[in-house]
Design a protein around this motif. Structure first.
Motif, short mmCIF file in Angstrom:
data_model
loop_
_atom_site.label_atom_id
_atom_site.label_comp_id
_atom_site.label_asym_id
_atom_site.label_seq_id
_atom_site.Cartn_x
_atom_site.Cartn_y
_atom_site.Cartn_z
N VAL A 1 0.84 -1.20 0.00
CA VAL A 1 0.00 0.00 0.00
C VAL A 1 0.87 1.25 0.00
O VAL A 1 0.62 2.21 -0.75
N LYS A 2 1.93 1.25 0.84
CA LYS A 2 2.82 2.41 0.89
C LYS A 2 3.54 2.60 -0.44
O LYS A 2 3.71 3.73 -0.91
N ALA A 3 3.98 1.48 -1.04
CA ALA A 3 4.66 1.58 -2.33
C ALA A 3 3.72 2.14 -3.41
O ALA A 3 4.12 2.97 -4.23
N GLU A 4 2.47 1.67 -3.40
CA GLU A 4 1.51 2.19 -4.36
C GLU A 4 1.26 3.68 -4.14
O GLU A 4 1.14 4.45 -5.11
N ALA A 5 1.20 4.09 -2.87
CA ALA A 5 1.00 5.52 -2.58
C ALA A 5 2.19 6.33 -3.08
O ALA A 5 2.02 7.41 -3.68
N ARG A 6 3.43 5.81 -2.84
CA ARG A 6 4.61 6.52 -3.34
C ARG A 6 4.62 6.57 -4.85
O ARG A 6 5.00 7.59 -5.45
N ALA A 7 4.21 5.46 -5.50
CA ALA A 7 4.16 5.45 -6.96
C ALA A 7 3.16 6.47 -7.48
O ALA A 7 3.44 7.21 -8.45
N LYS A 8 1.98 6.55 -6.85
CA LYS A 8 0.99 7.54 -7.27
C LYS A 8 1.51 8.95 -7.08
O LYS A 8 1.31 9.84 -7.94
N ALA A 9 2.18 9.18 -5.93
CA ALA A 9 2.75 10.51 -5.68
C ALA A 9 3.81 10.85 -6.73
O ALA A 9 3.89 11.98 -7.22
N ALA A 10 4.64 9.84 -7.08
CA ALA A 10 5.67 10.07 -8.10
C ALA A 10 5.05 10.38 -9.45
O ALA A 10 5.50 11.27 -10.18
N VAL A 11 3.97 9.66 -9.79
CA VAL A 11 3.27 9.93 -11.05
C VAL A 11 2.69 11.34 -11.06
O VAL A 11 2.79 12.07 -12.06
N ALA A 12 2.10 11.73 -9.92
CA ALA A 12 1.54 13.08 -9.83
C ALA A 12 2.64 14.13 -9.95
O ALA A 12 2.49 15.15 -10.65
N GLU A 13 3.78 13.90 -9.26
CA GLU A 13 4.89 14.84 -9.36
C GLU A 13 5.43 14.91 -10.78
O GLU A 13 5.78 15.99 -11.27
N ALA A 14 5.50 13.75 -11.44
CA ALA A 14 5.97 13.75 -12.83
C ALA A 14 5.02 14.53 -13.73
O ALA A 14 5.45 15.28 -14.62
N ALA A 15 3.72 14.35 -13.51
CA ALA A 15 2.75 15.11 -14.30
C ALA A 15 2.89 16.61 -14.05
O ALA A 15 2.87 17.41 -15.00
N ASP A 16 3.07 16.98 -12.78
CA ASP A 16 3.28 18.40 -12.46
C ASP A 16 4.55 18.91 -13.12
O ASP A 16 4.59 20.04 -13.65
N ALA A 17 5.61 18.07 -13.07
CA ALA A 17 6.87 18.49 -13.68
C ALA A 17 6.71 18.67 -15.19
O ALA A 17 7.25 19.62 -15.78
N ARG A 18 5.97 17.75 -15.84
CA ARG A 18 5.74 17.90 -17.28
C ARG A 18 4.95 19.16 -17.58
O ARG A 18 5.24 19.87 -18.55
N THR A 19 3.96 19.44 -16.73
CA THR A 19 3.18 20.68 -16.94
C THR A 19 4.06 21.91 -16.79
O THR A 19 4.01 22.84 -17.61
N LEU A 20 4.90 21.90 -15.72
CA LEU A 20 5.80 23.04 -15.52
C LEU A 20 6.79 23.17 -16.68
O LEU A 20 7.11 24.28 -17.12
N ALA A 21 7.28 22.02 -17.16
CA ALA A 21 8.21 22.06 -18.29
C ALA A 21 7.54 22.62 -19.54
O ALA A 21 8.14 23.42 -20.27
#
Length: 197
Positions: free
Chosen positions: A107-127
């Motif tokens: 569960v924790k790994a899935e939460a971290r993966a979701k957070a990483a995906v969200a951060e990546a999406a934010d980073a792509r938007t910022l880029a």
């Protein structure tokens, strides 16, 4: 239960035999003529009966020992079963605990993966926004540079072509004509080139 019943039957049989023995002795005492013969007969019967009673007692004792061994074996089996059940319960508890820990990690790994995906999406938007801003900045720089170039060149200024055609103080007496603004700039440019050479 069965052994107790057999002991009761054996006791009753001994009481019956004792009653018959007493009767037989009374009979022998009453007929003294046949007493020696009856005494030998009674002795043989007594030996046979005593041997049978001894064998019966031995059998009862053996059966009691067998019952005791069976009871001990059953207790050992029950204790072994209880110990095995307790061990299995402990193992199941340990497996359940490990499973819960593994599920928590998942569960924790899935939460971290979701957070990483969200951060990546934010980073792509910022880029993407940064790329748009950079493109707009480059376009603005290009426009400003072009305007600076346009402002620094007389010929590209507004109305420059019309001013170049205007004659300032035209002379008809043969004297030298005053150059226009464009002609003057060209002359100055030509002089600067000659000076540089």
């Amino acid at each position: 239960g069965n052994l107790k019943w057999e002991n009761m039957q054996s006791t009753a049989l001994n009481m019956k035999l004792d009653a018959h023995r007493q009767c037989f002795e009374l009979f022998m005492n009453a007929f003294s003529t046949y007493r020696p013969l009856l005494t030998r007969i009674k002795s043989q019967y007594d030996q046979a009966i005593d041997s049978a009673l001894k064998s019966e007692a031995d059998n009862i004792q053996l059966r009691q020992q067998v019952v005791a061994v069976e009871s001990s074996k059953l207790r050992a089996i029950e204790e072994t079963r209880a110990e095995a059940a307790a061990t299995a319960a402990n193992q199941r508890g340990e497996l359940a605990r490990r499973l819960a820990e593994a599920e928590s990690k998942v569960v924790k790994a899935e939460a971290r993966a979701k957070a990483a995906v969200a951060e990546a999406a934010d980073a792509r938007t910022l880029a993407a926004d940064a790329l748009k801003e950079a493109a707009a900045t480059r376009e603005l720089n290009r426009t400003l540079k072009q305007r600076i170039l346009d402002e620094s060149s007389w010929g590209k200024r507004p109305l420059a072509s019309q001013l170049n055609q205007v004659m300032v103080n035209p002379r008809t007496d043969g004297e030298q004509q005053v150059p226009t603004g464009g002609e003057q700039e060209e002359q100055e440019t030509q002089q600067e080139r000659e000076h540089e050479q």
